[in-house]
Design a protein around this motif. Structure first.
Motif, PDB file in Angstrom:
ATOM      1  N   HIS A 116       0.890  -1.156   0.000  1.00  0.00           N
ATOM      2  CA  HIS A 116       0.000   0.000   0.000  1.00  0.00           C
ATOM      3  C   HIS A 116       0.928   1.205   0.000  1.00  0.00           C
ATOM      4  CE1 HIS A 116      -2.583   2.746   2.774  1.00  0.00           C
ATOM      5  NE2 HIS A 116      -3.036   2.854   1.562  1.00  0.00           N
ATOM      6  N   MET A 117       1.121   1.772  -1.185  1.00  0.00           N
ATOM      7  CA  MET A 117       2.136   2.819  -1.347  1.00  0.00           C
ATOM      8  C   MET A 117       1.536   4.082  -1.932  1.00  0.00           C
ATOM      9  SD  MET A 117       5.588   2.804  -3.682  1.00  0.00           S
ATOM     10  CE  MET A 117       6.594   1.692  -2.737  1.00  0.00           C
ATOM     11  N   GLY A 118       1.774   5.192  -1.272  1.00  0.00           N
ATOM     12  CA  GLY A 118       1.323   6.474  -1.790  1.00  0.00           C
ATOM     13  C   GLY A 118       0.487   7.239  -0.779  1.00  0.00           C
ATOM     14  N   VAL A 153       3.775   3.600   3.076  1.00  0.00           N
ATOM     15  CA  VAL A 153       4.497   2.540   2.367  1.00  0.00           C
ATOM     16  C   VAL A 153       4.557   1.345   3.297  1.00  0.00           C
ATOM     17  CG1 VAL A 153       6.554   1.914   1.063  1.00  0.00           C
ATOM     18  CG2 VAL A 153       6.145   4.295   1.575  1.00  0.00           C
ATOM     19  N   ILE A 199      -6.440   5.155  -2.281  1.00  0.00           N
ATOM     20  CA  ILE A 199      -5.080   5.634  -2.488  1.00  0.00           C
ATOM     21  C   ILE A 199      -5.119   6.534  -3.729  1.00  0.00           C
ATOM     22  CG2 ILE A 199      -4.275   3.727  -3.977  1.00  0.00           C
ATOM     23  CD1 ILE A 199      -1.999   4.414  -1.295  1.00  0.00           C
ATOM     24  N   THR A 200      -4.389   7.629  -3.678  1.00  0.00           N
ATOM     25  CA  THR A 200      -4.462   8.578  -4.792  1.00  0.00           C
ATOM     26  C   THR A 200      -3.377   8.280  -5.825  1.00  0.00           C
ATOM     27  OG1 THR A 200      -3.065  10.106  -3.568  1.00  0.00           O
ATOM     28  CG2 THR A 200      -5.431  10.397  -3.345  1.00  0.00           C
ATOM     29  N   ARG A 256      -0.301   9.374  -8.072  1.00  0.00           N
ATOM     30  CA  ARG A 256       0.777  10.320  -7.774  1.00  0.00           C
ATOM     31  C   ARG A 256       1.290  11.040  -9.023  1.00  0.00           C
ATOM     32  NH1 ARG A 256       4.811   6.267  -5.681  1.00  0.00           N
ATOM     33  NH2 ARG A 256       3.293   4.746  -6.371  1.00  0.00           N
ATOM     34  N   GLN A 304      10.308  -1.629  -0.286  1.00  0.00           N
ATOM     35  CA  GLN A 304       9.731  -0.294  -0.529  1.00  0.00           C
ATOM     36  C   GLN A 304      10.781   0.731  -0.920  1.00  0.00           C
ATOM     37  OE1 GLN A 304      10.157  -1.526   2.579  1.00  0.00           O
ATOM     38  NE2 GLN A 304      11.476   0.062   3.404  1.00  0.00           N
ATOM     39  N   PRO A 308       3.487  -1.148  -7.486  1.00  0.00           N
ATOM     40  CA  PRO A 308       3.105   0.059  -8.225  1.00  0.00           C
ATOM     41  C   PRO A 308       4.002   0.313  -9.447  1.00  0.00           C
ATOM     42  CG  PRO A 308       3.214   0.505  -5.864  1.00  0.00           C
ATOM     43  CD  PRO A 308       3.782  -0.869  -6.074  1.00  0.00           C
TER      44      PRO A 308
END
Lengths: 215, 252
Positions: free
Chosen positions: A122-124, A148, B2-3, B5, B123, B199
């Protein structure tokens, strides 16, 4: 002054720089005697739960944290640091945490109830849904924060959920009980809102200190 | 939710931002920290700094740039360019970068991805892929060394391999679209985004707000990166974000 707990797993630089921007004193240390001088602690964390607990156990910081928190020392866990506050985690086998809050840490499933896959980590930037008032959330009513992570907290203790973020699962984003707090996201990377939360934590320490030891 | 980017990319050479930046209102148009702050105020969700220094001295300077940016900004940023070993990753992450991006070095030595991922967590590790369509493959081929050398890797395969080895994010640049300002390569972006579980940042070809909307909706990108349209002030991060929001894209 805030004591940033250095156990070799944190992104200490960005947290400490954020405190510098707020003009709030801090020390980075692994030494209980040094950390005890602080008005409150920050437990940062990047990496795996198991490695982090091993580090904390080996350095006897686990006992130190538990003792200080029992005496009333405020604590803020960030990202992995927040997960460590809970009872246990599934990451690389079951590992016991600091057990300061009720709940366990599990991997974000990555698949919906309908069988659709979605991205992990779950990133952002995600939005916050607020559930309860807290000193940490003073003056914050909406906004996005930067996440993150691949693991999340599951808890039946609704009282600790101060704010959540909607992913497929509801991600506990801000947790807190009495003087123990945690943010799953990185306040030091979450622009103005994140900085406000760090400021709120500093304010909480100032209001509380030096009397906490008498509680 | 979640947006999506929006990520401006800054090329840094010997400690200065290059690529003919036109920011009249800034005191020093070539200063990475000034520009980073400007983009932060504009609402950039993240920044990428690409170190294009050729000399050892230039690379050393980059560490100071990273420290400076980290001390003044409260948004995440990635550093790429010249990261060839675990030591390079350590240096950048300790200086305050949130992620490092590997490109050529990852192709030449894929164990580097795993080393970095094991040490710092997935990450932190972005794998950047330069992709170009290949008629004989009927698909996209991976290029290295700034797009000069063709490899035997097919892009989808390499993206999957990189993720398997521990990449936490893919920065996907279309060499066919780069600099064209005619939109991102949607077919490429979608193919990679569907192939991996992490992502994907679309890069190359951004011209206007609709290009970003298409990258998110048709290309299934999680983020989109651009350089020149922001630097030359053809549009702004703010403008792109408000347009995308109007079109129903989830935007911070």
């Amino acid at each position: 002054m805030i004591g940033i707990i250095d156990y070799g797993m944190g992104n200490l630089y960005s947290v400490s720089k954020a405190l510098e921007r707020l003009n709030y004193d801090y020390i980075i240390s692994a030494d209980p005697a040094e950390l005890r001088k602080a008005k409150g602690l920050i437990l940062p964390g990047v990496g795996a739960f198991k490695d982090a607990m091993e580090q904390l156990n080996q350095t006897k910081l686990t006992d130190f944290i538990k003792e200080e928190v029992a005496k009333g020392m405020p604590l803020l866990g960030i990202c992995l640091g927040m997960q460590l506050l809970f009872e246990e985690s599934d990451e690389n086998g079951v590992t016991k945490g600091l057990e300061l809050l009720k709940g366990r840490v599990e991997r974000i499933p990555g698949i919906t109830a309908e069988g659709q896959t979605y991205k992990v980590p779950h990133m952002g930037w995600n939005s916050l849904d607020f559930h309860q008032q807290s000193a940490l959330l003073d003056g914050i009513s909406e906004g996005h924060v930067y996440f993150v992570h691949s693991y999340y907290v599951k808890t039946n203790d609704q009282d600790v959920l101060l704010a959540t973020s909607p992913y497929d699962v509801e991600v506990p984003a801000v947790v807190g009980k009495e003087h123990v707090f945690g943010t799953q996201f990185h306040p030091e990377k979450s622009s103005a809102i994140g900085m406000q939360m760090l400021q709120n934590y500093a304010n909480f320490l100032e209001k509380r200190s030096p009397s906490y030891e008498q509680i | 939710m979640i947006t999506k980017r929006i990520i401006p990319c800054l090329d840094v050479k010997d400690g200065r931002v290059v690529k003919g930046v036109q920011f009249v209102e800034l005191r020093d148009a070539g200063d990475p920290v000034e520009l980073a702050k400007f983009y932060d105020e504009e609402g950039a969700d993240e920044l990428v700094f690409l170190d294009i220094s050729a000399s050892h001295e230039g690379r050393k300077t980059m560490v100071h740039v990273v420290e400076e940016v980290a001390s003044q900004l409260a948004i995440p940023f990635t550093v790429g360019g010249g990261i060839n070993a675990l030591e390079d990753m350590k240096r950048m992450l300790r200086a305050g970068a949130d992620k490092v991006s590997l490109n050529t070095a990852a192709v030449l030595n894929p164990t580097l991805i795993t080393e970095g991922s094991d040490f710092f967590g997935a990450q932190c590790i972005v794998v950047a892929i330069d992709a170009k369509y290949d008629e004989s493959l009927q698909s996209w081929r991976v290029y290295t060394h700034g797009g000069r050398n063709a490899t035997n890797w097919e892009v989808i395969d390499w993206a999957r391999e990189a993720v398997k080895r521990g990449a936490g994010e893919i920065l996907l640049t279309s060499m066919d679209k780069d600099g064209e300002k005619s939109g991102f390569d949607l077919a490429l972006t979608k193919a990679v985004s569907q192939a991996v579980s992490v992502p994907v940042i679309a890069s190359g070809g951004a011209g206007n707000g609709q290009d970003f909307v298409d990258a998110f909706e048709k290309g299934e990108a999680d983020a989109a990166l651009a350089a020149s349209i922001f630097h030359y002030k053809e549009t702004s991060v703010k403008e792109i974000k408000s347009y995308a929001k109007q079109q129903g894209v989830s935007i911070r």
